[in-house]
Design a protein around this motif. Structure first.
Motif, PDB file in Angstrom:
ATOM      1  N   LYS A  69      -8.806  18.976  75.289  1.00  0.00           N
ATOM      2  CA  LYS A  69      -9.471  19.495  76.486  1.00  0.00           C
ATOM      3  C   LYS A  69     -10.269  18.400  77.191  1.00  0.00           C
ATOM      4  CE  LYS A  69     -13.086  22.771  77.875  1.00  0.00           C
ATOM      5  NZ  LYS A  69     -14.065  23.783  77.376  1.00  0.00           N
ATOM      6  N   HIS A  70     -11.048  17.651  76.444  1.00  0.00           N
ATOM      7  CA  HIS A  70     -11.936  16.652  77.046  1.00  0.00           C
ATOM      8  C   HIS A  70     -11.181  15.437  77.568  1.00  0.00           C
ATOM      9  CE1 HIS A  70     -15.233  18.513  74.303  1.00  0.00           C
ATOM     10  NE2 HIS A  70     -15.162  19.133  75.462  1.00  0.00           N
ATOM     11  N   LEU A  71     -10.022  15.129  76.963  1.00  0.00           N
ATOM     12  CA  LEU A  71      -9.226  14.012  77.438  1.00  0.00           C
ATOM     13  C   LEU A  71      -8.108  14.450  78.379  1.00  0.00           C
ATOM     14  CD1 LEU A  71      -8.863  11.873  74.169  1.00  0.00           C
ATOM     15  CD2 LEU A  71     -10.353  11.434  76.115  1.00  0.00           C
ATOM     16  N   SER A  72      -8.064  15.770  78.673  1.00  0.00           N
ATOM     17  CA  SER A  72      -7.053  16.340  79.578  1.00  0.00           C
ATOM     18  C   SER A  72      -5.641  15.958  79.139  1.00  0.00           C
ATOM     19  CB  SER A  72      -7.304  15.865  81.020  1.00  0.00           C
ATOM     20  OG  SER A  72      -8.588  16.246  81.452  1.00  0.00           O
ATOM     21  N   LEU A  73      -5.377  16.121  77.832  1.00  0.00           N
ATOM     22  CA  LEU A  73      -4.066  15.768  77.289  1.00  0.00           C
ATOM     23  C   LEU A  73      -3.106  16.944  77.396  1.00  0.00           C
ATOM     24  CD1 LEU A  73      -5.178  13.887  74.050  1.00  0.00           C
ATOM     25  CD2 LEU A  73      -4.529  12.906  76.243  1.00  0.00           C
ATOM     26  N   GLN A  74      -1.906  16.674  77.864  1.00  0.00           N
ATOM     27  CA  GLN A  74      -0.899  17.709  78.032  1.00  0.00           C
ATOM     28  C   GLN A  74       0.249  17.553  77.038  1.00  0.00           C
ATOM     29  OE1 GLN A  74      -1.486  20.158  80.158  1.00  0.00           O
ATOM     30  NE2 GLN A  74      -3.374  19.163  80.849  1.00  0.00           N
ATOM     31  N   GLY A  75       0.475  16.354  76.544  1.00  0.00           N
ATOM     32  CA  GLY A  75       1.616  16.098  75.677  1.00  0.00           C
ATOM     33  C   GLY A  75       1.405  16.579  74.258  1.00  0.00           C
ATOM     34  N   LYS A  76       2.449  16.382  73.458  1.00  0.00           N
ATOM     35  CA  LYS A  76       2.444  16.807  72.067  1.00  0.00           C
ATOM     36  C   LYS A  76       1.656  15.828  71.202  1.00  0.00           C
ATOM     37  CE  LYS A  76       5.670  17.925  68.312  1.00  0.00           C
ATOM     38  NZ  LYS A  76       7.102  18.020  67.955  1.00  0.00           N
ATOM     39  N   THR A  77       0.862  16.373  70.314  1.00  0.00           N
ATOM     40  CA  THR A  77       0.098  15.575  69.359  1.00  0.00           C
ATOM     41  C   THR A  77       0.461  16.020  67.954  1.00  0.00           C
ATOM     42  OG1 THR A  77      -1.779  15.167  70.832  1.00  0.00           O
ATOM     43  CG2 THR A  77      -2.212  15.085  68.479  1.00  0.00           C
ATOM     44  N   VAL A  78       0.787  15.069  67.091  1.00  0.00           N
ATOM     45  CA  VAL A  78       1.088  15.378  65.696  1.00  0.00           C
ATOM     46  C   VAL A  78      -0.200  15.228  64.878  1.00  0.00           C
ATOM     47  CG1 VAL A  78       2.457  14.765  63.671  1.00  0.00           C
ATOM     48  CG2 VAL A  78       3.464  14.594  65.958  1.00  0.00           C
ATOM     49  N   GLN A  79      -0.622  16.312  64.255  1.00  0.00           N
ATOM     50  CA  GLN A  79      -1.843  16.302  63.459  1.00  0.00           C
ATOM     51  C   GLN A  79      -1.517  15.867  62.036  1.00  0.00           C
ATOM     52  OE1 GLN A  79      -3.402  20.286  63.851  1.00  0.00           O
ATOM     53  NE2 GLN A  79      -3.020  20.290  66.072  1.00  0.00           N
ATOM     54  N   VAL A  80      -2.210  14.837  61.565  1.00  0.00           N
ATOM     55  CA  VAL A  80      -1.955  14.293  60.226  1.00  0.00           C
ATOM     56  C   VAL A  80      -3.193  14.510  59.368  1.00  0.00           C
ATOM     57  CG1 VAL A  80      -1.216  12.276  58.912  1.00  0.00           C
ATOM     58  CG2 VAL A  80      -0.501  12.535  61.298  1.00  0.00           C
ATOM     59  N   ALA A  81      -3.027  15.145  58.223  1.00  0.00           N
ATOM     60  CA  ALA A  81      -4.163  15.407  57.340  1.00  0.00           C
ATOM     61  C   ALA A  81      -3.666  15.548  55.912  1.00  0.00           C
ATOM     62  CB  ALA A  81      -4.901  16.671  57.772  1.00  0.00           C
ATOM     63  N   ASP A  82      -4.596  15.467  54.962  1.00  0.00           N
ATOM     64  CA  ASP A  82      -4.183  15.583  53.563  1.00  0.00           C
ATOM     65  C   ASP A  82      -4.109  17.043  53.147  1.00  0.00           C
ATOM     66  OD1 ASP A  82      -6.770  16.442  53.156  1.00  0.00           O
ATOM     67  OD2 ASP A  82      -7.405  14.696  51.998  1.00  0.00           O
ATOM     68  N   LYS A  83      -3.852  17.271  51.865  1.00  0.00           N
ATOM     69  CA  LYS A  83      -3.597  18.632  51.369  1.00  0.00           C
ATOM     70  C   LYS A  83      -4.782  19.567  51.545  1.00  0.00           C
ATOM     71  CE  LYS A  83      -2.455  17.020  47.343  1.00  0.00           C
ATOM     72  NZ  LYS A  83      -2.764  15.578  47.460  1.00  0.00           N
ATOM     73  N   GLY A  84      -5.997  19.027  51.648  1.00  0.00           N
ATOM     74  CA  GLY A  84      -7.163  19.887  51.822  1.00  0.00           C
ATOM     75  C   GLY A  84      -7.184  20.627  53.148  1.00  0.00           C
ATOM     76  N   LEU A  85      -6.470  20.099  54.155  1.00  0.00           N
ATOM     77  CA  LEU A  85      -6.422  20.718  55.486  1.00  0.00           C
ATOM     78  C   LEU A  85      -5.127  21.498  55.699  1.00  0.00           C
ATOM     79  CD1 LEU A  85      -8.881  20.188  57.307  1.00  0.00           C
ATOM     80  CD2 LEU A  85      -8.510  18.274  55.761  1.00  0.00           C
ATOM     81  N   ASN A  86      -4.251  21.510  54.682  1.00  0.00           N
ATOM     82  CA  ASN A  86      -2.964  22.182  54.788  1.00  0.00           C
ATOM     83  C   ASN A  86      -3.134  23.670  54.505  1.00  0.00           C
ATOM     84  OD1 ASN A  86      -0.360  23.104  54.676  1.00  0.00           O
ATOM     85  ND2 ASN A  86       0.350  21.599  53.194  1.00  0.00           N
ATOM     86  N   CYS A  87      -3.059  24.480  55.542  1.00  0.00           N
ATOM     87  CA  CYS A  87      -3.124  25.925  55.378  1.00  0.00           C
ATOM     88  C   CYS A  87      -2.245  26.580  56.439  1.00  0.00           C
ATOM     89  CB  CYS A  87      -4.555  26.451  55.448  1.00  0.00           C
ATOM     90  SG  CYS A  87      -5.325  26.312  57.077  1.00  0.00           S
ATOM     91  N   ALA A  88      -1.880  27.820  56.212  1.00  0.00           N
ATOM     92  CA  ALA A  88      -0.961  28.523  57.112  1.00  0.00           C
ATOM     93  C   ALA A  88      -1.516  28.637  58.523  1.00  0.00           C
ATOM     94  CB  ALA A  88      -0.657  29.911  56.546  1.00  0.00           C
TER      95      ALA A  88
END
Length: 577
Positions: free
Chosen positions: A261-280
């Motif tokens: 929102k703050h950077l006014s991004l419209q394109g696709k972003t791939v979120q990368v995180a470890d297993k602690g952030l992996n949830c449905a």
């Protein structure tokens, strides 16, 4: 050593300059340096100065008299409570921060307050001081800020007021820093890295911000959580603070949403995180926002059929990847299929079910396997010692997972008031079998396996950022009590990490470690020897050699003049070739 008036007969007339004469200890000869160019005599003549030569000769005489008096009185001078060292090492941070030009934005948060200092200047001083020598706020104001070359003149009470203002607006200031970084240096948000950590507080009572929760250091003190977001090149682009008793998983969703929102991004972003952030729900929200994801998942928690696929050996699916020396680095195999998820929606309490197409990559690293097996052996050894000494269950800590605790009675039955402890061989065997294996889960089904592995393992950079925060910048423990001051403290630490990362990754092209840059910032100091000269107390390093070579800065000079120091502090760095 003395001042003298130099008269030069030039084409346009008689030209006057004030010079300083001194002995150079390196060449063991007398040298002269111009400290002030006065101009041509005919231009200097005024009704008040009819004879410029006589007028400025009298001024030179006064300067010599003052210099002699100062030299005489210096024999009776006592040592000061302040160190004679003046810090110059923060010049890389100053160069980057000056290029971002955020002062006018930060000072806006001071409107309406009665503070008589510049908030942006206080922010600069606190950031530089934190990088130069992290310590308590009182010592920062009494010792460290006064040692900076530039005069910031901020008192202890003013620093606390500044932290309150900064903390009350920390999210907005982080946004300003991110936007200005994007404009000046550009950001790559095609993939973003996210992770969380926590900071403990040595207090007994909790408050709204500092709450008891799961600590990564297994401490029982109240903690505060921090989520950090990096762009593809590992430049910090977001920071979020949250109470220690809250889950870190929703922080990823809100941080990415705010960033876009703050950077006014419209394109696709791939979120990368470890297993602690992996949830449905994180997977669902990423897909809903037309983003991608790349998470790791513990092989131990996989359904049995997937676990068997990961551990299945001896088939042609596995492919080895070798390092530059031809040694086996890791092996992998992958599959693409539809996978089902479900989660309970907050607010409604209803269960949401969905399916999505994923690529799953099983990896095995011999190096990781060796490390994990050593960790398991260490915990088993600890558990065995505690078992022999009949220790309490609470004393086992993490090693308790390799123990079996059974309540027994006097007759030996498995019931009663006493607890028997024994080594759980089955749990040890299972963890030994899984050592070195990992599962990567991603929405990017078209991405090559090696690229997925490479992108995921960039997460070490976010761990390094946390290490800088906790070790190099000494962000913990925190002794501040006011909530906004605590937030201001972490904003200062975040800004220092951001400036260091920009300098390291975007300017130095990642050729030098974060530790090498921290050493430069802390150790590049000078001591004044006379009015015009300073002695460089720093040491020669590969980083300094590189900067001298490409930027022609006098960082290796033993003697430095004020002019050279101003050149260093005012230098605007461009990326290395």
């Amino acid at each position: 050593m003395a001042y003298f008036l130099k008269k030069s007969h030039l084409k346009n007339g008689l030209y006057l300059q004030i010079y300083f004469s001194f002995r150079d200890p390196e060449i063991k000869e007398t040298r002269h340096r111009c400290i002030r160019s006065l101009g041509y005599v005919h231009n200097l003549q005024t009704p008040d100065i009819p004879d410029p030569i006589e007028y400025y000769q009298l001024e030179v005489n006064r300067m010599n008299a003052d210099f002699k008096a100062e030299k005489t009185s210096s024999k009776d001078k006592k040592i000061s409570s302040l160190s004679p060292l003046r810090s110059l090492g923060y010049f890389p941070l100053k160069s980057v921060l000056d290029s971002l030009k955020i002062s006018a934005f930060v000072d806006l948060f001071q409107l309406g307050s009665r503070q008589e200092f510049s908030l942006s200047k206080a922010f600069e001083a606190l950031v530089y001081a934190r990088a130069v020598n992290p310590c308590s706020k009182r010592k920062t104001c009494s010792d460290i800020i006064p040692s900076l070359w530039e005069d910031y003149s901020i008192s202890y009470s003013q620093s606390l007021d500044a932290l309150s203002l900064l903390g009350a607006n920390y999210e907005k200031i982080v946004e300003i820093l991110t936007n200005r970084t994007a404009e000046v240096y550009s950001l790559d948000t095609s993939s973003v890295f996210f992770d969380c950590t926590n900071f403990y507080f040595e207090i007994d009572a909790e408050d709204l911000l500092r709450r008891k929760g799961p600590s990564k250091k297994n401490r029982t003190d109240p903690i505060l959580g921090m989520g950090l977001l990096l762009d593809r090149r590992c430049i910090p682009i977001g920071m979020r603070l949250y109470p220690g008793n809250q889950s870190e998983k929703p922080v990823l969703r809100s941080a990415v949403k705010d960033m876009k929102k703050h950077l006014s991004l419209q394109g696709k972003t791939v979120q990368v995180a470890d297993k602690g952030l992996n949830c449905a729900q994180n997977i669902y929200e990423a897909k809903k926002g037309k983003d991608g994801y790349l998470f790791s998942r513990s092989v131990k928690t996989l359904p049995q059929i997937e676990k068997e696929w990961v551990l299945k050996d001896g088939d042609d699916e596995w492919k080895w990847v070798y390092d530059e020396e031809g040694k086996k680095k890791y092996r992998y195999k992958s599959c693409i299929d539809m996978f089902s998820y479900s989660f309970v929606m907050s607010g409604t309490g209803k269960r949401k079910k969905f399916s999505t197409k994923e690529k799953r990559i099983a990896t095995f690293s011999p190096k990781l396997a060796k490390k994990k097996k050593m960790e398991i052996a260490k915990m088993v050894s600890k558990a065995s010692r505690l078992c022999t000494s009949q220790a309490k269950k609470s004393e086992y800590g993490e090693s308790a997972k390799y123990m079996r605790f059974v309540s027994i009675g006097k007759d030996g039955a498995e019931s009663g008031n006493e607890v028997a402890a024994e080594i759980n061989e089955e749990a040890i065997a299972k963890d030994m079998e899984l050592a070195g294996y990992n599962m990567l889960v991603t929405s990017e089904t078209e991405m090559e396996e090696k690229e997925i592995y490479k992108v995921y393992h960039q997460l070490w950079r976010i761990e390094e950022s946390f290490r800088i925060l906790k070790s190099e910048l000494d962000a913990r423990p925190v002794y501040l009590q006011d909530g906004n001051r605590i937030k201001g403290h972490f904003l200062v630490c975040y800004a220092a990490v951001l400036l260091e990362r920009i300098f390291q990754i975007l300017i130095l092209k990642d050729r030098f470690s974060a530790h090498a840059i921290s050493e430069l910032i802390r150790n590049f100091n000078v001591i004044q020897t006379n009015r015009l000269q300073y002695v460089n107390t720093g040491t020669r390093t590969p980083l300094i050699e590189e900067m001298c070579k490409y930027y022609s800065l006098p960082l290796n000079n033993y003697f430095l003049t004020k002019g050279q120091i101003k050149k260093v502090l005012g230098y605007r760095f461009t990326p290395l070739p």
